[in-house]
Design an enzyme around this catalytic site. Structure first.
Site, PDB file in Angstrom:
ATOM      1  N   LYS A 175       2.340  -0.071  16.350  1.00  0.00           N
ATOM      2  CA  LYS A 175       3.664  -0.037  15.570  1.00  0.00           C
ATOM      3  C   LYS A 175       3.779   1.346  14.572  1.00  0.00           C
ATOM      4  O   LYS A 175       4.987   1.908  14.526  1.00  0.00           O
ATOM      5  CB  LYS A 175       3.530  -1.105  14.292  1.00  0.00           C
ATOM      6  CG  LYS A 175       4.886  -1.276  13.574  1.00  0.00           C
ATOM      7  CD  LYS A 175       4.716  -2.280  12.519  1.00  0.00           C
ATOM      8  CE  LYS A 175       5.911  -2.309  11.531  1.00  0.00           C
ATOM      9  NZ  LYS A 175       5.886  -3.457  10.492  1.00  0.00           N
ATOM     10  N   GLN A 176       2.558   1.965  14.054  1.00  0.00           N
ATOM     11  CA  GLN A 176       2.564   3.095  13.141  1.00  0.00           C
ATOM     12  C   GLN A 176       1.340   3.714  13.293  1.00  0.00           C
ATOM     13  O   GLN A 176       0.682   3.185  13.925  1.00  0.00           O
ATOM     14  CB  GLN A 176       3.260   2.538  11.988  1.00  0.00           C
ATOM     15  CG  GLN A 176       2.028   1.812  11.038  1.00  0.00           C
ATOM     16  CD  GLN A 176       2.531   0.899   9.959  1.00  0.00           C
ATOM     17  OE1 GLN A 176       3.360  -0.181  10.104  1.00  0.00           O
ATOM     18  NE2 GLN A 176       2.324   1.447   8.792  1.00  0.00           N
ATOM     19  N   TRP A 208       1.013  -1.258   0.015  1.00  0.00           N
ATOM     20  CA  TRP A 208      -0.032  -0.046   0.065  1.00  0.00           C
ATOM     21  C   TRP A 208       0.872   1.146  -0.035  1.00  0.00           C
ATOM     22  O   TRP A 208       0.375   2.313  -0.348  1.00  0.00           O
ATOM     23  CB  TRP A 208      -0.830  -0.050   1.093  1.00  0.00           C
ATOM     24  CG  TRP A 208      -0.169   0.303   2.629  1.00  0.00           C
ATOM     25  CD1 TRP A 208       0.923  -0.350   2.994  1.00  0.00           C
ATOM     26  CD2 TRP A 208      -0.737   1.117   3.672  1.00  0.00           C
ATOM     27  NE1 TRP A 208       1.089   0.059   4.403  1.00  0.00           N
ATOM     28  CE2 TRP A 208       0.095   0.905   4.907  1.00  0.00           C
ATOM     29  CE3 TRP A 208      -1.734   2.220   3.525  1.00  0.00           C
ATOM     30  CZ2 TRP A 208      -0.034   1.817   5.908  1.00  0.00           C
ATOM     31  CZ3 TRP A 208      -1.919   2.911   4.897  1.00  0.00           C
ATOM     32  CH2 TRP A 208      -1.023   2.729   5.899  1.00  0.00           C
ATOM     33  N   ASP A 209       2.090   1.148   0.352  1.00  0.00           N
ATOM     34  CA  ASP A 209       3.137   2.166   0.272  1.00  0.00           C
ATOM     35  C   ASP A 209       2.896   3.090  -0.794  1.00  0.00           C
ATOM     36  O   ASP A 209       2.795   4.197  -0.790  1.00  0.00           O
ATOM     37  CB  ASP A 209       4.556   1.758   0.613  1.00  0.00           C
ATOM     38  CG  ASP A 209       4.769   0.712   1.713  1.00  0.00           C
ATOM     39  OD1 ASP A 209       3.780   0.274   2.059  1.00  0.00           O
ATOM     40  OD2 ASP A 209       5.992   0.693   2.118  1.00  0.00           O
ATOM     41  N   GLU A 241       0.361  -3.003  12.426  1.00  0.00           N
ATOM     42  CA  GLU A 241       0.358  -4.324  12.554  1.00  0.00           C
ATOM     43  C   GLU A 241       0.834  -5.216  13.724  1.00  0.00           C
ATOM     44  O   GLU A 241       0.620  -6.629  13.626  1.00  0.00           O
ATOM     45  CB  GLU A 241       1.568  -5.041  11.565  1.00  0.00           C
ATOM     46  CG  GLU A 241       1.300  -4.668  10.009  1.00  0.00           C
ATOM     47  CD  GLU A 241       2.270  -4.654   9.013  1.00  0.00           C
ATOM     48  OE1 GLU A 241       3.284  -4.807   9.631  1.00  0.00           O
ATOM     49  OE2 GLU A 241       2.213  -4.620   7.773  1.00  0.00           O
TER      50      GLU A 241
HETATM   51  C1  BGC Z   1       4.702  -1.793   7.609  1.00  0.00           C
HETATM   52  C2  BGC Z   1       3.815  -1.796   6.361  1.00  0.00           C
HETATM   53  C3  BGC Z   1       4.642  -1.389   4.943  1.00  0.00           C
HETATM   54  C4  BGC Z   1       5.698  -2.506   4.845  1.00  0.00           C
HETATM   55  C5  BGC Z   1       6.396  -2.150   3.544  1.00  0.00           C
HETATM   56  C6  BGC Z   1       5.879  -2.792   7.343  1.00  0.00           C
HETATM   57  O1  BGC Z   1       6.776  -2.730   8.059  1.00  0.00           O
HETATM   58  O2  BGC Z   1       4.128  -2.150   8.739  1.00  0.00           O
HETATM   59  O3  BGC Z   1       2.642  -1.009   6.583  1.00  0.00           O
HETATM   60  O4  BGC Z   1       3.432  -1.512   3.972  1.00  0.00           O
HETATM   61  O5  BGC Z   1       6.598  -2.272   5.922  1.00  0.00           O
HETATM   62  O6  BGC Z   1       7.039  -0.955   3.746  1.00  0.00           O
END
Ligand code: BGC
Length: 720
Positions: free
Chosen positions: A575-576, A321-322, A463
């Protein structure tokens, strides 16, 4: 300070991997790691190919690295010179962002080696280097160069059945193991001094041994030109690589370099963000855009950008999704054709998304969490390895991170909002939106007693908390997808009054449309202005401890924080950005006060364990008038690939490389955050919120096909 380049003096062996990322050069078709001319697989030298994947046995599928034809190793009087093994007096490595050049300058006792390398931005299949050698004493020199087939792979090898061709232009050709895709690489070498050349084919490639007697008066220049084609580009990649190499060699290094530099100049004309007031930050922003452009698929009409760019095989070379959330907006505002290319990748991979939904028993389009060619899901059920037991851990990113389909629909809609262009809808983007909406419909549950529609058992952007109910980000992005599906009729009718009905009939969507209409108000989250939004059902009931507490519970620094036993899973540590990310993506749904309230709650509870997090926090901090808070996140995002920052491990899995989402994030923060750019229905506005460090920002944007140059200063702005 030179804000257009980054130079590291000296050599530290432990930095080899990091430098490979920092000094990466690329053109979207391929990426060449920032390694020395004489290095090989052990130093992770790699020519990483975009979109060519291969699986060796049961190992993870990953992108293929091509044989390396810019390999060049010097021996002086029989002594092989290798940085890291041979003592050196001086060494520096530089990347020039403006011109897309890698420069190395190493002084050894026996020889002074300078080299310049570029991966052509003008010709996607071309890469070249120019070596300049000088010597203090008369000596005998051997240059060993050629096409090295002993290449770095994480889960390889991927190339088999090599065939070699000797001649002025040498060639190596192989096929991939799984799909038998031919990969062809050529090389020509031009030396403007007397020399002898012998060619040989050995186990690890086809080589030239170029011998000459050197004196201390002369500077010796060697130009290497290489071309790469695969069976995905043309039916006869060997022939294509050969004929391009002939032309490029006849043109000479200088002419090819000129075209490359011109192509970069054009890119910067459309995308440079001139930041004044802080040179370090200006350089970091240039570095971010440099990295982003180096991996953008200008050679294609339908391709995307992997989460670790073209810096290697980490994250399986997959598209996450980035791209839609962090990269696409940069291009939608500056280079809409490229934005379209990224979205077309999702249109082309719709069959993969339909198949994935069906695999789980759903209808519609459930896009791959880690998408490879054709939408193949690269994400496995065991994406993390436990550091204590060495056992693979069952993770649910593949099955439960359903917001991916909403993210894609969101980007399809943003493309229309920013560019005013509806043509993509007719190229099947409308079908993508409808199929994503259909997926959410079939994935949702109706709570009869509460008149609510819910999305159960999901993973949101955070996540660390798996299999939660009603993650608010997911519900909001799914509701938005529903809303877009319903709005399509009006938008499409402006260009073609019959198309929507045609599509609905073709997809047998009549009933779904009615269901979506009914479900939307029941799914769409309702936000109370005065309350903190709960990230998912039950989140507030989790242990409310500090980030330091949770970090202190780690027994191994590489331990994974999520999953069943992860230290964060039973706490409110995330996490984010999750709620904060939703606020950044849907600014009109929230008041500044509401954003501030939630930011203040969630930011201290966020590990920022993903490089995607900083951008969302910075954008939202600007929103409630605190660019000073945004600054730290901006610097973090923009410097990540200058410092070699970011996480390198997820459990026992290496996840290092460049960070395109953070690179794109740096642009988003500067332009959408600090300058406050907003484009809606072709109307361009800015509402500047410059942090104290910045005195002005200047940048171009395109909206509804019209180009604007925007200047924002501390107390004024101009849109021309
Ligand atoms: C993140 C995801 C991201 C992926 C690729 C993961 O560590 O939690 O949101 O899409 O890395 O960058």
């Amino acid at each position: 300070m030179d804000i257009w380049s980054f130079k590291k003096e000296g050599f530290i062996a432990d930095d080899i991997v990091k430098n490979g990322n920092i000094f990466l050069t690329g053109n979207g078709y391929m990426g060449y790691r920032g390694t020395m001319d004489e290095w090989g697989r052990h130093e992770m030298a790699a020519v990483n190919l975009a979109g060519v994947y291969d699986q060796n046995g049961d190992n993870w599928r990953e992108p293929v690295n091509a044989p390396n034809a810019l390999f060049a190793q010097i021996s002086v009087n029989g002594e092989i010179i290798t940085l890291g093994k041979t003592g050196h007096q001086k060494h520096s490595q530089t990347v020039n962002f403006q011109k897309g050049l890698h420069i190395r300058d190493s002084v050894f006792e026996a020889v002074h080696i300078k080299s310049e390398r570029f991966i052509s931005m003008a010709e996607p299949h071309l890469l070249a280097s120019c070596l300049t050698l000088s010597f203090d004493k008369d000596c005998e020199v051997e240059l060993l160069t050629g096409i090295v087939t002993d290449i770095w792979d994480i889960n390889g090898p991927h190339l088999f059945d090599y065939e070699y061709e000797k001649g002025d232009i040498i060639r190596a050709q192989a096929i991939t193991g799984e799909k038998k895709i031919p990969v062809a690489v050529t090389q020509s070498v031009t030396c403007d001094f007397p020399h002898n050349e012998k060619q040989e084919v050995i186990n690890y490639g086809i080589y030239r041994r170029i011998d000459f007697n050197a004196d201390s008066e002369t500077v010796y220049k060697i130009n290497i030109i290489s071309t790469v084609y695969t069976g995905l580009d043309t039916a006869d990649p060997g022939e294509a690589a050969m004929s391009l190499c002939k032309i490029a060699t006849a043109d000479g290094y200088g002419k090819n370099l000129e075209a490359h530099v011109e192509a970069w100049a054009e890119i910067w004309k459309n995308s440079e963000v001139r930041l004044e007031g802080d040179d370090e930050a200006a350089r970091a922003l240039n570095a971010s855009l440099y990295h982003l452009h180096s991996i953008s698929p200008r050679h294609s009409k339908a391709s995307s950008i992997p989460a670790r760019g073209l810096s290697g095989q980490t994250y399986k070379g997959a598209i996450f999704w980035d791209t839609e959330i962090f990269l696409f907006p940069v291009f939608a505002h500056t280079e809409p054709e490229l934005a379209k290319t990224l979205l077309r990748y999702r249109i082309e991979t719709l069959p993969g998304a339909l198949a994935k939904a069906a695999e789980y028993g759903y209808r519609g389009a459930f896009y791959a969490w880690e998408s490879q060619e054709g939408g193949v899901e690269g994400c496995t059920n065991f994406n993390v390895v436990d550091v204590f037991t060495g056992r693979p851990v069952r993770t649910y990113f593949r099955d439960k991170q359903i917001h991916i389909s909403g993210d894609i629909a969101y980007a399809m809609w943003r493309y229309y909002e920013i560019t005013g262009d509806t043509s993509l809808f007719f190229e099947d983007a409308a079908e993508v939106i409808l199929q994503c909406a259909r997926f959410f419909l079939s994935r949702s549950h109706s709570r009869l007693d509460m008149d609510k529609v819910e999305l159960l058992d999901v993973i949101g952007p955070d996540e660390y908390h798996e299999r939660v109910n009603n993650n608010v980000f997911t519900n909001q992005i799914a509701a938005h997808c529903f809303a877009c599906a319903l709005e399509l009729k009006d938008v499409l009718s402006q260009a073609d009054p019959n198309f929507f009905d045609y599509l609905i009939t073709k997809l047998e969507f009549e009933n779904d449309l009615e269901l979506i209409k009914a479900a939307l108000p029941k799914l769409r989250p309702v936000f109370d202005e005065t309350k903190i939004i709960e990230q998912f059902d039950g989140y507030f009931g989790l242990e409310d401890c500090s980030l330091e507490d949770v970090r202190g519970r780690l027994l191994d620094e590489r331990e994974y924080w999520g999953c069943n036993h992860g230290v964060a899973a039973t706490t409110q540590i995330i996490k984010q950005a999750d709620v904060v990310a939703m606020m950044a993506l849907f600014p009109s749904l929230f008041s500044d006060k509401q954003v501030e309230l939630n930011w203040n709650y969630y930011e201290p509870r966020t590990e920022h364990g993903s490089s995607l997090s900083a951008c969302m926090h910075a954008l939202t901090a600007c929103r409630f008038g605190r660019p000073d808070l945004a600054w730290e996140h901006f610097i973090k995002s923009a410097t990540i690939d200058l410092t070699g920052g970011g996480k390198h491990w997820a459990g026992k899995i290496y996840i290092g490389g460049t960070h395109p989402a953070a690179n794109g994030g740096a642009w988003l923060i500067a332009v959408l955050g600090f300058a406050g750019l907003s484009v809606k229905n072709g109307e361009v506005t800015v509402s500047p919120r410059l942090p104290p460090q910045i005195t002005s920002l200047r940048f171009p944007v395109i909206a509804n096909g019209k180009k604007y140059r925007i200047t924002v200063t501390r107390d004024d702005f101009e849109i021309l």
